[in-house]
Design a protein around this motif. Structure first.
Motif, PDB file in Angstrom:
ATOM      1  N   GLN A  23      -1.423   4.403   7.896  1.00 12.03           N
ATOM      2  CA  GLN A  23      -2.763   5.004   7.870  1.00 12.03           C
ATOM      3  C   GLN A  23      -3.707   4.244   8.794  1.00 12.03           C
ATOM      4  O   GLN A  23      -4.432   4.843   9.598  1.00 12.03           O
ATOM      5  CB  GLN A  23      -3.329   4.995   6.451  1.00 12.03           C
ATOM      6  CG  GLN A  23      -2.749   6.027   5.537  1.00 12.03           C
ATOM      7  CD  GLN A  23      -3.352   5.942   4.146  1.00 12.03           C
ATOM      8  OE1 GLN A  23      -4.478   5.469   3.987  1.00 12.03           O
ATOM      9  NE2 GLN A  23      -2.618   6.408   3.157  1.00 12.03           N
ATOM     10  N   VAL A  24      -3.699   2.920   8.669  1.00 14.59           N
ATOM     11  CA  VAL A  24      -4.600   2.102   9.495  1.00 14.59           C
ATOM     12  C   VAL A  24      -4.224   2.233  10.973  1.00 14.59           C
ATOM     13  O   VAL A  24      -5.094   2.462  11.828  1.00 14.59           O
ATOM     14  CB  VAL A  24      -4.568   0.622   9.041  1.00 14.59           C
ATOM     15  CG1 VAL A  24      -5.307  -0.271  10.018  1.00 14.59           C
ATOM     16  CG2 VAL A  24      -5.151   0.494   7.643  1.00 14.59           C
ATOM     17  N   GLY A  31      -3.462  10.892  14.595  1.00 14.35           N
ATOM     18  CA  GLY A  31      -3.751  11.737  13.433  1.00 14.35           C
ATOM     19  C   GLY A  31      -2.501  12.023  12.623  1.00 14.35           C
ATOM     20  O   GLY A  31      -2.511  11.981  11.386  1.00 14.35           O
ATOM     21  N   ALA A  32      -1.391  12.297  13.326  1.00 14.44           N
ATOM     22  CA  ALA A  32      -0.121  12.570  12.637  1.00 14.44           C
ATOM     23  C   ALA A  32       0.364  11.333  11.894  1.00 14.44           C
ATOM     24  O   ALA A  32       0.842  11.422  10.754  1.00 14.44           O
ATOM     25  CB  ALA A  32       0.921  13.031  13.648  1.00 14.44           C
ATOM     26  N   ASP A  73       6.930  -1.319  -1.374  1.00 13.79           N
ATOM     27  CA  ASP A  73       7.258  -1.239   0.056  1.00 13.79           C
ATOM     28  C   ASP A  73       6.738   0.065   0.662  1.00 13.79           C
ATOM     29  O   ASP A  73       6.159   0.060   1.758  1.00 13.79           O
ATOM     30  CB  ASP A  73       8.775  -1.344   0.276  1.00 13.79           C
ATOM     31  CG  ASP A  73       9.316  -2.739   0.000  1.00 13.79           C
ATOM     32  OD1 ASP A  73       8.515  -3.697   0.047  1.00 13.79           O
ATOM     33  OD2 ASP A  73      10.525  -2.869  -0.247  1.00 13.79           O
ATOM     34  N   TRP A  74       6.937   1.195  -0.009  1.00 11.18           N
ATOM     35  CA  TRP A  74       6.465   2.475   0.493  1.00 11.18           C
ATOM     36  C   TRP A  74       4.937   2.507   0.529  1.00 11.18           C
ATOM     37  O   TRP A  74       4.341   3.051   1.453  1.00 11.18           O
ATOM     38  CB  TRP A  74       6.992   3.617  -0.384  1.00 11.18           C
ATOM     39  CG  TRP A  74       8.404   4.026  -0.071  1.00 11.18           C
ATOM     40  CD1 TRP A  74       9.517   3.264  -0.206  1.00 11.18           C
ATOM     41  CD2 TRP A  74       8.813   5.268   0.447  1.00 11.18           C
ATOM     42  NE1 TRP A  74      10.619   3.967   0.178  1.00 11.18           N
ATOM     43  CE2 TRP A  74      10.205   5.220   0.582  1.00 11.18           C
ATOM     44  CE3 TRP A  74       8.154   6.442   0.789  1.00 11.18           C
ATOM     45  CZ2 TRP A  74      10.958   6.283   1.068  1.00 11.18           C
ATOM     46  CZ3 TRP A  74       8.897   7.505   1.260  1.00 11.18           C
ATOM     47  CH2 TRP A  74      10.289   7.422   1.408  1.00 11.18           C
ATOM     48  N   GLN A  75       4.328   1.934  -0.493  1.00 12.35           N
ATOM     49  CA  GLN A  75       2.862   1.905  -0.542  1.00 12.35           C
ATOM     50  C   GLN A  75       2.297   1.109   0.637  1.00 12.35           C
ATOM     51  O   GLN A  75       1.372   1.567   1.322  1.00 12.35           O
ATOM     52  CB  GLN A  75       2.386   1.296  -1.861  1.00 12.35           C
ATOM     53  CG  GLN A  75       2.652   2.146  -3.064  1.00 12.35           C
ATOM     54  CD  GLN A  75       2.377   1.409  -4.367  1.00 12.35           C
ATOM     55  OE1 GLN A  75       2.409   0.178  -4.420  1.00 12.35           O
ATOM     56  NE2 GLN A  75       2.124   2.164  -5.428  1.00 12.35           N
ATOM     57  N   VAL A  76       2.858  -0.071   0.857  1.00  9.14           N
ATOM     58  CA  VAL A  76       2.375  -0.928   1.951  1.00  9.14           C
ATOM     59  C   VAL A  76       2.626  -0.254   3.294  1.00  9.14           C
ATOM     60  O   VAL A  76       1.741  -0.232   4.164  1.00  9.14           O
ATOM     61  CB  VAL A  76       3.041  -2.328   1.886  1.00  9.14           C
ATOM     62  CG1 VAL A  76       2.752  -3.135   3.144  1.00  9.14           C
ATOM     63  CG2 VAL A  76       2.576  -3.074   0.650  1.00  9.14           C
ATOM     64  N   ASP A  77       3.830   0.299   3.484  1.00  7.82           N
ATOM     65  CA  ASP A  77       4.126   0.979   4.745  1.00  7.82           C
ATOM     66  C   ASP A  77       3.172   2.157   4.973  1.00  7.82           C
ATOM     67  O   ASP A  77       2.729   2.413   6.104  1.00  7.82           O
ATOM     68  CB  ASP A  77       5.573   1.482   4.762  1.00  7.82           C
ATOM     69  CG  ASP A  77       6.593   0.360   4.936  1.00  7.82           C
ATOM     70  OD1 ASP A  77       6.184  -0.760   5.312  1.00  7.82           O
ATOM     71  OD2 ASP A  77       7.791   0.614   4.689  1.00  7.82           O
ATOM     72  N   GLY A 117       1.196   8.433   6.897  1.00  5.70           N
ATOM     73  CA  GLY A 117       0.940   7.253   6.065  1.00  5.70           C
ATOM     74  C   GLY A 117       0.384   7.629   4.704  1.00  5.70           C
ATOM     75  O   GLY A 117       0.725   7.016   3.682  1.00  5.70           O
ATOM     76  N   LYS A 118      -0.481   8.640   4.672  1.00  7.47           N
ATOM     77  CA  LYS A 118      -1.016   9.119   3.383  1.00  7.47           C
ATOM     78  C   LYS A 118       0.119   9.631   2.494  1.00  7.47           C
ATOM     79  O   LYS A 118       0.168   9.336   1.296  1.00  7.47           O
ATOM     80  CB  LYS A 118      -2.037  10.241   3.606  1.00  7.47           C
ATOM     81  CG  LYS A 118      -3.321   9.852   4.272  1.00  7.47           C
ATOM     82  CD  LYS A 118      -4.305   9.254   3.348  1.00  7.47           C
ATOM     83  CE  LYS A 118      -5.168  10.282   2.661  1.00  7.47           C
ATOM     84  NZ  LYS A 118      -6.191   9.619   1.842  1.00  7.47           N
TER      85      LYS A 118
END
Length: 122
Positions: free
Chosen positions: A39-40, A10-11, A30-34, A16-17
């Motif tokens: 999240q996944v 959960g953390a 890069d930040w978006q993909v990471d 990730g969000k």
């Protein structure tokens, strides 16, 4: 009670969000993909932890379920035994009430069995 995997998953999902939101704000691929990857991965880890909690709860309650099943089986056996006793008493009473009819039925059954075993003799 939440286990380690549920909490960490959960953390990681929330992290990730946040990471993806920062990536969107600064337009960093890069930040978006990471962020999406976290999240996944966090969602999967949380799901695994949840499944593990369910299995642990089931295992913990297994002795109670086994005891309940044992009691139900014992009660069912007692009902079958009572039914057999009642049916046996009814059969005995029927034979006592009509002995000639049962003697005739036994004689016919014996004759039929002898005829079946030895066959007809010409």
């Amino acid at each position: 009670m939440m286990n380690k995997d549920e909490f960490q998953g959960g953390a990681r999902y929330v992290g990730g969000k946040v990471e993806k939101a920062v990536g969107d704000a600064v337009d960093s691929r890069d930040w978006q993909v990471d962020g999406v990857v976290d999240q996944v991965a966090g969602g999967v880890q949380h799901g695994y932890g949840r499944a593990r909690s369910i299995v642990e709860d089931a295992v913990d309650s297994a002795p109670e379920l086994a005891d309940a099943a044992r009691e139900r089986l014992k009660a069912a056996g007692e009902r079958v035994a009572d039914s057999a006793r009642t049916g046996g008493h009814a059969a005995v009473q029927t034979v006592h009430d009509t002995p000639v009819l049962w003697a005739l039925a036994a004689a016919l059954g014996g004759y039929g069995l002898a005829w079946f075993i030895h066959g007809r003799r010409d």
